[in-house]
Design an enzyme around this catalytic site. Structure first.
Site, PDB file in Angstrom:
ATOM      1  N   TRP A 195       0.835  -1.210   0.000  1.00  0.00           N
ATOM      2  CA  TRP A 195       0.000   0.000   0.000  1.00  0.00           C
ATOM      3  C   TRP A 195       0.861   1.249   0.000  1.00  0.00           C
ATOM      4  CZ3 TRP A 195      -4.292  -1.152  -1.957  1.00  0.00           C
ATOM      5  CH2 TRP A 195      -4.942  -2.354  -1.638  1.00  0.00           C
ATOM      6  N   ASP A 252      -1.382   6.604   6.577  1.00  0.00           N
ATOM      7  CA  ASP A 252      -2.418   5.665   6.141  1.00  0.00           C
ATOM      8  C   ASP A 252      -2.614   4.669   7.284  1.00  0.00           C
ATOM      9  OD1 ASP A 252      -3.970   3.682   5.060  1.00  0.00           O
ATOM     10  OD2 ASP A 252      -2.673   3.271   3.341  1.00  0.00           O
ATOM     11  N   LYS A 287     -11.579  -2.100   7.058  1.00  0.00           N
ATOM     12  CA  LYS A 287     -10.676  -2.965   7.805  1.00  0.00           C
ATOM     13  C   LYS A 287     -11.118  -3.026   9.261  1.00  0.00           C
ATOM     14  CE  LYS A 287      -8.343  -3.344   4.019  1.00  0.00           C
ATOM     15  NZ  LYS A 287      -7.324  -2.455   3.532  1.00  0.00           N
TER      16      LYS A 287
HETATM   17  C1  LIG Z   1      -6.842  -1.910   2.182  1.00  0.00           C
HETATM   18  C2  LIG Z   1      -5.833  -0.862   2.289  1.00  0.00           C
HETATM   19  C3  LIG Z   1      -5.793   0.212   1.373  1.00  0.00           C
HETATM   20  C4  LIG Z   1      -6.712   0.308   0.182  1.00  0.00           C
HETATM   21  O1  LIG Z   1      -7.967   0.685   0.573  1.00  0.00           O
HETATM   22  P1  LIG Z   1      -9.154   0.937  -0.478  1.00  0.00           P
HETATM   23  O2  LIG Z   1     -10.210   1.494   0.409  1.00  0.00           O
HETATM   24  O3  LIG Z   1      -9.489  -0.393  -1.080  1.00  0.00           O
HETATM   25  O4  LIG Z   1      -8.679   1.908  -1.486  1.00  0.00           O
HETATM   26  C5  LIG Z   1      -4.860   1.197   1.583  1.00  0.00           C
HETATM   27  N1  LIG Z   1      -3.990   1.140   2.612  1.00  0.00           N
HETATM   28  C6  LIG Z   1      -3.990   0.118   3.505  1.00  0.00           C
HETATM   29  C7  LIG Z   1      -3.016   0.118   4.623  1.00  0.00           C
HETATM   30  C8  LIG Z   1      -4.916  -0.907   3.359  1.00  0.00           C
HETATM   31  O5  LIG Z   1      -4.928  -1.919   4.240  1.00  0.00           O
END
Ligand SMILES: *Cc1c(COP(=O)(O)O)cnc(C)c1O
Length: 360
Positions: free
Chosen positions: A102, A170, A194
């Site tokens: 990511w 993030d 998540k």
């Molecule tokens: C799942 C995830 C993403 C992507 O998320 P989307 O909502 O599908 O764009 C980005 N960063 C991390 C750390 C993730 O676990």
């Protein structure tokens, strides 16, 4: 109906209480005689819900009014672009630390928009660790990190002091999983699917003063943080239903005792599984370095791919779901998000111990 033990990496387990409340209110939201799915996002009831959710989130995180909360569509992946689009000004650079898939995706977008420095990376060892040695450019317009690496199973254990450089994170896969000094961060974003809700909404916590650091010029309306801050996430039709579920999850977090209680349970769950893996005489091999292990996504290998195939099949029969590692890395991964119960963690450990005895 018998519910499974859900270790999916995302979309992932939600608190049963939340699902039940949503079910109860599904046909008649707040006595309006219609479902929230049928109601206007300009309705008073939804306005109250969104204001309340922001208040709950800020109180859980212990944040002052220096911060604003946004609920946007587009997933965490849209933030990969919005961040450099808003804050990577011409003639400046942005710092990134690459700790996995990511983070790599975030870096890719930033490079399209301006000068991007990857000041540290753990790619040399398949992202098994969180880098410790790096130098932040004091003139960088921000440092971007990924607090928990969902696919590789690593997690920052403490956060760097960035001085005057805004820290952007993030937190998609460990948001609200433990106590933190959130005031260290200038911008935090998390795809809800998540740890705090269903797919369809991304939560952004942003220090209002970041708006002073925006690039100049006429930014595209939907990609401009200012639009969404000024219109309180209601510039266009927001993802109403996902926001509603997130609002319920936030109430659930408060009811559990907030982040201290959540953290305690997450520590316990992860401790149980790691000690099972560590005490397996090498049958189960955790993939992350010990000092970088994630408590949210616990990744490990078995002695052979055949055994990995076999265990995933047997786990499914035992109603233990979602244990296959990401297709890009293989192996196994147990995602222990907030809504995964201690009972589920215990069931998994018991299953792993029995499988080892039968197959080693
Ligand atoms: C799942 C995830 C993403 C992507 O998320 P989307 O909502 O599908 O764009 C980005 N960063 C991390 C750390 C993730 O676990």
């Amino acid at each position: 109906m018998e519910r499974v033990h859900n270790f999916n990496p995302g979309p992932a387990a939600l608190p049963l209480e939340v699902l039940k409340q949503a079910q109860e209110e599904f046909l008649d939201f707040k006595g309006e005689g219609m479902s929230i799915l049928e109601s206007s996002h300009r309705a008073k009831s939804f306005d109250a819900l969104i204001i309340d959710a922001k208040k709950d989130l800020k109180s859980i995180m212990g944040l002052s009014d220096e911060y604003d909360v946004l609920f946007l569509g587009g997933g965490a992946s849209t933030q990969f672009a919005m961040i450099p689009y808003n804050f990577l000004k011409e003639g400046t650079t942005a710092d990134y630390i690459n700790t996995g898939t990511w983070a790599t995706a975030a870096i890719k977008e930033s490079k399209k928009l301006g000068k991007t420095n990857v000041i540290a990376s753990s790619e040399d060892r398949e992202f098994r660790y969180i880098p410790k040695d790096f130098k932040i450019d004091p003139d960088a317009c921000y440092l971007h990190i990924t607090s928990n690496n969902t696919i590789r199973g690593t997690q920052w254990q403490s956060f760097p002091d960035t001085g005057n450089v805004p820290l952007i994170c993030d937190m998609s896969s460990d948001f609200l999983s433990k106590k933190l000094d959130f005031s260290k961060f200038s911008l935090i974003y998390a795809g809800a699917q998540k740890n705090i809700g269903p797919a369809g909404v991304t939560v952004i916590v942003i220090k209002k003063s970041m708006l002073e650091k925006q690039r100049s010029g006429d930014l595209l309306t939907m990609l401009n943080y200012k639009t969404h801050i000024e219109k309180e996430s209601l510039h266009n039709t927001p993802p109403v239903f996902p926001i509603y579920i997130v609002a319920l999850v936030l109430k659930w977090v408060i009811k559990q005792g907030g982040l201290p209680a959540i953290e305690k349970l997450n520590d316990k769950k992860a401790g149980l599984l790691y000690s099972c893996l560590d005490n397996s005489n090498g049958f189960y091999r955790p993939t992350a370095d010990k000092d970088s292990r994630s408590k949210m996504n616990i990744t490990f290998r078995l002695p052979s791919e055949e055994l990995e195939e076999k265990i995933a099949g047997e786990a499914k029969k035992a109603k233990l779901i979602g244990l296959k590692g990401h297709r890009s890395v293989g192996g196994l991964r147990a995602s222990f998000y907030n809504a995964v119960s201690l009972e589920s963690a215990e069931k998994l450990v018991e299953f792993l111990e029995n499988f080892r005895k039968a197959n080693s």
